[in-house]
Design an enzyme around this catalytic site. Structure first.
Site, short mmCIF file in Angstrom:
data_model
loop_
_atom_site.label_atom_id
_atom_site.label_comp_id
_atom_site.label_asym_id
_atom_site.label_seq_id
_atom_site.Cartn_x
_atom_site.Cartn_y
_atom_site.Cartn_z
N HIS A 77 81.00 68.34 172.83
CA HIS A 77 82.30 68.65 172.23
C HIS A 77 83.05 69.70 173.03
O HIS A 77 84.28 69.71 173.05
CB HIS A 77 82.11 69.15 170.79
CG HIS A 77 81.65 68.10 169.83
ND1 HIS A 77 80.33 67.77 169.67
CD2 HIS A 77 82.35 67.30 168.99
CE1 HIS A 77 80.23 66.81 168.76
NE2 HIS A 77 81.43 66.52 168.33
N LYS A 84 74.00 55.56 168.57
CA LYS A 84 74.63 56.53 169.47
C LYS A 84 73.60 57.58 169.89
O LYS A 84 72.61 57.79 169.19
CB LYS A 84 75.84 57.19 168.78
CG LYS A 84 75.53 57.93 167.47
CD LYS A 84 76.80 58.40 166.79
CE LYS A 84 76.49 59.25 165.58
NZ LYS A 84 77.69 59.63 164.82
N HIS A 85 73.78 58.20 171.08
CA HIS A 85 74.90 58.12 172.01
C HIS A 85 74.34 57.62 173.34
O HIS A 85 73.56 58.35 173.97
CB HIS A 85 75.54 59.48 172.20
CG HIS A 85 75.92 60.18 170.92
ND1 HIS A 85 75.01 60.84 170.12
CD2 HIS A 85 77.12 60.30 170.31
CE1 HIS A 85 75.63 61.37 169.08
NE2 HIS A 85 76.91 61.05 169.15
N ASP A 135 82.54 57.71 172.19
CA ASP A 135 82.59 58.87 171.33
C ASP A 135 84.03 59.37 171.36
O ASP A 135 84.87 58.89 172.15
CB ASP A 135 81.61 59.94 171.84
CG ASP A 135 81.15 60.88 170.72
OD1 ASP A 135 81.80 60.94 169.66
OD2 ASP A 135 80.13 61.57 170.92
N ASP A 174 81.91 58.84 160.23
CA ASP A 174 80.62 59.41 160.61
C ASP A 174 79.85 59.71 159.32
O ASP A 174 80.06 60.74 158.70
CB ASP A 174 80.80 60.73 161.37
CG ASP A 174 81.00 60.54 162.85
OD1 ASP A 174 80.25 59.77 163.46
OD2 ASP A 174 81.92 61.16 163.40
N ARG A 202 69.81 65.74 163.61
CA ARG A 202 70.51 64.45 163.51
C ARG A 202 69.66 63.33 164.10
O ARG A 202 69.94 62.15 163.87
CB ARG A 202 71.85 64.53 164.23
CG ARG A 202 72.83 65.53 163.61
CD ARG A 202 74.01 65.78 164.53
NE ARG A 202 74.80 64.58 164.73
CZ ARG A 202 75.66 64.42 165.73
NH1 ARG A 202 75.79 65.38 166.65
NH2 ARG A 202 76.35 63.31 165.84
N ARG A 253 80.60 62.61 155.98
CA ARG A 253 82.03 62.80 155.69
C ARG A 253 82.34 62.52 154.22
O ARG A 253 83.22 63.15 153.65
CB ARG A 253 82.87 61.88 156.58
CG ARG A 253 82.60 61.98 158.06
CD ARG A 253 82.75 63.38 158.61
NE ARG A 253 82.53 63.41 160.04
CZ ARG A 253 82.25 64.50 160.72
NH1 ARG A 253 82.15 65.67 160.10
NH2 ARG A 253 82.08 64.46 162.03
#
Length: 640
Positions: free
Chosen positions: A279, A266-267, A352, A167, A236, A175
């Site tokens: 999440h 995404k998504h 995901d 990611d 984002r 990351r």
């Protein structure tokens, strides 16, 4: 480490042997159709013709690549085929010698010691790099990890390189941190409004990822941030205008893939209008079908038209597209009916993370991957229990719930993607590639140039900005210090103060704590007010001001000192709506859209007048107490 020539020779020889062995041995799949078919029924029943995309970039021998893939599929056992559809985390900085704590974590969660054993046991087709799995220390270590994983994969009976992914959206989600180059995130790029900048950022970032061995990036975000209170997307997203988001998404797809990295939109079918984080829960999108066509679909259509390699699913309910009580990740009407048949997408569909609660609410961890494949998925990302997920798929095939031909269709898409991104030519990287590419001076300068076109000046009462060292030499930088995104200098107040010092100001940084809500304690507010008195100006940073937040109190108390106050929203640009009262209005307000070093340096240059503010709001800022009224519209942005 092999030289490039010997690596290619070794890989060519092993793959040629795989193809040759398939010609005389038993096969488990039919040959690929001569003509490509853009649509297919991806359920568990009788398959239609396997979809086909051009497996490589122009100039490649497509027939050779098709024979290579046929040969590999023909040699694979069922377990090897299933394994290629999984993308899994693994703990540790090394493919064979991770730290003892990471060995213990791997044994507990996966039943293996390291990445090499993961590949040998489960034949996984992809490995996802994650910070909390201790995969990422520095660029050379990461390149060595990538090479170690590829070496293990090419030592198996059917050698297939691994698709390494992460990611790396930039902004709040990155990351791989410094010394790699960090670019502005999506909403900052949306504020800049330049498709050329978005393309340049993705192309440069993609080159750095490829040098680290990473060939699939879970970016760009194609979600349109319709809901300002969205708890999971927010900055984002490129913004709230579907057409503008579509333009930026297409540019980033072109950028990443021109650098040899598979982009992932995404998504799907759109996560921009949710009040629940998938999440931890299962969001529900209430858009009508017409609203979906107008708001959510355009960026995904643009990504498909740009030739995107992969699209990630969303763990959310979308009744207008599928009335069943199943998330989109498990929905045949959404993934096959809408994405493949209506939009004509024939590339890789990746879930995901299967460890997220949004997809685990209704079914067990052994059934989720089965239902995802039946819905039309190709890659199964990061299941919480790989053994349960793997066995669930194997049982479904042996019971006839999913045909082996159905597995082969997804397998072919995954292998075609690997060919298209050059993994079958040379899956390795090198220290030389890292040194020439990752975090170079040229790339950092590019990031700075892009960033300084994104800072948005929302208010500037009385022409307070730009500040000048001759008139405002003594500055206090105060406010919330949110934990810095991966690999950035942080804390934000210190980064901003250093940047302003480098521009000729005398600065002091004072943090009010790391918690955005409820905000600074009364003691910290008093300390900030005391430190502000006698200064020439105060820069106050905020982070997602909520109703009743003490951040608002801090700004009001600073304004009351009579010292000129400049406000900088570190994340969401909506903070100014909470500071619109007579007692809380700062002298000037800017939005940076993230608190990474590159964006804070850009904001400092704008505050000091070294660059003029050029960013425009990519989302509307609404009145805090009257959300139906727009305070600052999309496209608002001052300059000087």
């Amino acid at each position: 480490m092999h030289t490039t020539t010997s690596r290619r020779a070794l890989l060519t020889a092993t793959l040629a042997a795989a193809a040759a062995g398939a010609c005389s041995g038993p096969t488990n799949s039919s040959p690929a159709p001569a003509a490509p078919a853009r649509r297919t029924t991806a359920g568990s029943g009788s398959p239609s013709a396997a979809p086909s995309r051009p497996t490589t970039e122009p100039g490649r021998d497509h027939e050779r690549d098709r024979r290579r893939i046929d040969g590999l599929i023909g040699r694979m056992t069922l377990d090897q085929k299933i394994g290629q559809l999984f993308v899994m985390r693994v703990y540790g900085h090394s493919a064979t010698r991770p730290d003892p704590a990471d060995v213990a974590a791997n044994r507990k969660e996966i039943g293996v010691d390291n990445a090499a054993e993961l590949i040998a046991k489960y034949h996984v087709g992809g490995v996802m790099y994650i910070g909390w799995a201790h995969n990422i220390r520095d660029p050379h270590q990461l390149a060595a990890l990538s090479n170690g994983i590829q070496k293990a994969a090419l030592a198996t009976s059917v050698p297939v390189p691994v698709l390494l992914s992460t990611d790396q959206e930039y902004g709040t989600v990155a990351r791989v941190g410094a010394p790699a180059t960090l670019f502005p995130g999506a909403m900052a790029l949306g504020a800049g409004g330049s498709a050329a900048d978005a393309r340049t950022a993705a192309r440069t970032a993609g080159a750095e990822l490829a040098a680290l061995g990473i060939r699939q990036d879970y970016a760009p975000i194609a979600d349109v941030n319709v809901d300002p209170a969205n708890p999971v997307i927010g900055v984002r997203s490129f913004g709230a205008d579907p057409k503008a988001v579509a333009r930026m998404v297409a540019a980033q797809v072109e950028g990443y893939q021109s650098a040899g990295v598979a982009a992932t939109a995404k998504h799907f079918p759109g996560h921009g209008d949710t009040s629940v984080d998938s999440h931890v829960g299962l969001p529900r999108i209430t858009h009508s079908r017409k609203e979906w066509e107008r708001l959510d679909a355009p960026p995904f259509r643009a990504a498909i038209e740009a030739g995107i390699d992969s699209i990630m699913t969303a763990h959310l309910l979308f009744p207008a597209l599928d009335p069943a009580d199943d998330p989109a990740t498990l929905s045949h009407p959404i993934l096959t009916g809408v994405l493949r048949e209506e939009l004509g997408y024939d590339g890789v569909v990746v879930t995901d993370s299967l460890g997220m609660e949004g997809v685990r609410k209704k079914y067990g961890d052994d059934r989720v991957p089965v239902l995802a494949l039946k819905a039309g998925v190709d890659q199964l990302l990061n299941p919480p229990s790989l053994s349960l997920a793997f066995e669930g798929v194997r049982k479904a095939v042996r019971a006839g719930e999913i045909s082996e031909d159905r597995i082969d269709r997804s397998l072919r898409r995954v292998l075609e993607l690997k060919v298209r991104r050059g993994l079958f030519d040379d899956p390795y990287t090198s220290d030389r590639a890292v040194n020439r590419t990752v975090g170079t001076r040229e790339h950092r300068a590019t990031a700075d140039r892009v960033a300084e076109r994104t800072t948005t000046l929302i208010t500037n009462r009385g022409g307070l900005l730009p500040l000048s060292p001759s008139r405002h030499r003594d500055l206090l930088v105060v406010g919330v210090d949110a934990p810095a995104p991966s690999g950035t200098g942080g804390p934000p107040t210190s980064v901003l103060a250093r940047a302003l010092s480098g521009l000729g100001f005398r600065t002091e940084a004072l943090t009010t704590g790391t918690a955005a809500s409820p905000g600074p304690s009364p003691r910290r507010v008093e300390a900030a007010v005391a430190a502000a008195r006698g200064r020439d100006a105060v820069i106050v940073t905020t982070y997602d001001i909520a109703s009743g937040s003490a951040q608002r109190t801090l700004v009001a108390r600073l304004v009351a000192t009579g010292v000129p106050v400049v406000h900088l929203a570190l994340r969401n640009p909506y903070d100014i709506a909470r500071l619109n009262g007579r007692d809380t209005a700062p002298g000037a307000s800017l939005a940076a859209y993230c608190w990474t070093d590159v964006e804070l340096r850009a904001a400092a240059r704008v505050i000091a007048g070294r660059t003029a503010p050029r960013g425009k709001l990519p989302v509307a800022v609404r009145h805090a107490d009257a959300p139906s009224r727009v305070l600052y519209p999309i496209g608002h942005g001052l300059s000087y």
